[in-house]
Write a protein that holds these residues in place. Structure first.
Motif, PDB file in Angstrom:
ATOM      1  N   HIS A 160      89.110  64.347  95.094  1.00 60.70           N
ATOM      2  CA  HIS A 160      87.876  64.373  94.305  1.00 60.70           C
ATOM      3  C   HIS A 160      86.767  65.110  95.058  1.00 60.70           C
ATOM      4  O   HIS A 160      86.075  65.978  94.509  1.00 60.70           O
ATOM      5  N   TYR A 220      85.034  68.898  93.928  1.00 57.21           N
ATOM      6  CA  TYR A 220      83.604  69.085  93.673  1.00 57.21           C
ATOM      7  C   TYR A 220      82.927  69.926  94.746  1.00 57.21           C
ATOM      8  O   TYR A 220      81.939  70.614  94.480  1.00 57.21           O
ATOM      9  N   THR A 259      81.139  73.181  93.166  1.00 55.67           N
ATOM     10  CA  THR A 259      79.675  73.246  93.260  1.00 55.67           C
ATOM     11  C   THR A 259      79.173  74.149  94.381  1.00 55.67           C
ATOM     12  O   THR A 259      77.964  74.340  94.526  1.00 55.67           O
ATOM     13  N   THR A 313      75.192  67.279  87.635  1.00 53.74           N
ATOM     14  CA  THR A 313      76.202  66.513  86.907  1.00 53.74           C
ATOM     15  C   THR A 313      76.263  66.981  85.460  1.00 53.74           C
ATOM     16  O   THR A 313      75.386  67.718  85.002  1.00 53.74           O
ATOM     17  N   ILE A 349      80.516  73.315  85.500  1.00 53.69           N
ATOM     18  CA  ILE A 349      81.240  72.374  86.359  1.00 53.69           C
ATOM     19  C   ILE A 349      82.582  71.940  85.765  1.00 53.69           C
ATOM     20  O   ILE A 349      83.642  72.175  86.351  1.00 53.69           O
ATOM     21  N   CYS A 350      82.530  71.289  84.617  1.00 51.88           N
ATOM     22  CA  CYS A 350      83.702  70.589  84.075  1.00 51.88           C
ATOM     23  C   CYS A 350      84.907  71.483  83.808  1.00 51.88           C
ATOM     24  O   CYS A 350      86.047  71.094  84.071  1.00 51.88           O
ATOM     25  N   VAL A 361      86.488  72.164  87.115  1.00 53.48           N
ATOM     26  CA  VAL A 361      87.162  70.963  87.615  1.00 53.48           C
ATOM     27  C   VAL A 361      88.490  70.789  86.884  1.00 53.48           C
ATOM     28  O   VAL A 361      89.523  70.473  87.490  1.00 53.48           O
ATOM     29  N   TRP A 386      84.071  62.037  85.556  1.00 55.05           N
ATOM     30  CA  TRP A 386      84.749  62.740  86.644  1.00 55.05           C
ATOM     31  C   TRP A 386      83.909  62.814  87.917  1.00 55.05           C
ATOM     32  O   TRP A 386      84.412  62.608  89.015  1.00 55.05           O
ATOM     33  N   LYS A 387      82.660  63.107  87.774  1.00 55.65           N
ATOM     34  CA  LYS A 387      81.793  63.305  88.936  1.00 55.65           C
ATOM     35  C   LYS A 387      81.594  62.021  89.741  1.00 55.65           C
ATOM     36  O   LYS A 387      81.550  62.050  90.977  1.00 55.65           O
ATOM     37  N   THR A 388      81.491  60.897  89.055  1.00 59.53           N
ATOM     38  CA  THR A 388      81.128  59.643  89.721  1.00 59.53           C
ATOM     39  C   THR A 388      82.300  58.691  89.965  1.00 59.53           C
ATOM     40  O   THR A 388      82.176  57.765  90.766  1.00 59.53           O
TER      41      THR A 388
END
Length: 204
Positions: free
Chosen positions: A42, A46, A50, A59, A78-79, A82, A105-107
């Motif tokens: 993960h 990111y 990023t 986010t 981003i997404c 990813v 996904w980010k958190t």
């Protein structure tokens, strides 16, 4: 109602109990390795995605799997990237999108790990502790980041005589007994051996 003593007297019930205990122990042995790799993966994704953005704390909560699979670009850049990283690390490039929620996904790192669990039914599982044994093993079988974590090569595709199933594949695949129970003696043996062999992992 059968007593505990009756369980040990009857071979079929005894096998069920032993298999349940073996699976529970095997899962606890795999959890640390799988959870650590899920977190590392993960962070890696990111960090990669990023690195070209002005802010690494950006986010996104507007994307979903339907849009991403239609090749729609993420408004925050981003997404979609990813998503491609997740697919790239899947052994068969067939991710289980029904198990995951893109806005998380980010958190929540386990949301990305669930993309590698081949069967549906894990959408509400928020951590490895909530995920059953087969789910954890499926993650490890389908994510190529585990290729270097064991002392044996991970099975790809259907096992053959020349390419026998690896230990992870064996413990994930129930072997029915003559009464139709999935917990046969053979399955029990593989589950227990999984606990032993986990100590041979290369903890990276």
């Amino acid at each position: 109602m059968a007593s505990l003593a009756d369980v040990f007297k009857e071979k079929e019930r005894s096998n069920w109990l032993k298999a349940w205990l073996a699976i529970d122990i095997a899962k606890s042995g795999l959890e640390h390795l799988a959870d650590n790799e899920a977190q590392t993966f993960h962070q890696h994704i990111y960090s990669q995605v990023t690195s070209t953005l002005k802010s690494q704390s950006v986010t996104c909560t507007s994307c979903n799997t339907t849009n991403l699979l239609r090749n729609q670009k993420c408004p925050n850049q981003i997404c979609d990237k990813v998503c491609q990283e997740i697919i790239k690390e899947h052994r068969y490039k067939k991710c289980s999108w029904n198990n995951t929620s893109v806005p998380l996904w980010k958190t929540h790192y386990w949301e990305i790990a669930k993309c590698y669990i081949q069967t549906d039914g894990y959408a509400d599982k928020i951590s490895i502790q909530d995920t059953d044994f087969n789910g954890v093993v499926s993650f490890m079988l389908n994510c190529t980041r585990f290729n270097s974590k064991f002392s044996f090569p991970i099975t790809k595709g259907k096992p053959t005589l020349n390419k026998p199933a690896c230990l992870l594949y064996k413990v994930r695949t129930p072997v029915p007994s003559y009464k139709g129970s999935v917990f046969s003696t053979k399955y029990l043996k593989y589950s227990i051996s999984g606990v032993i062999r986990i100590h041979e992992c290369k903890m990276m």
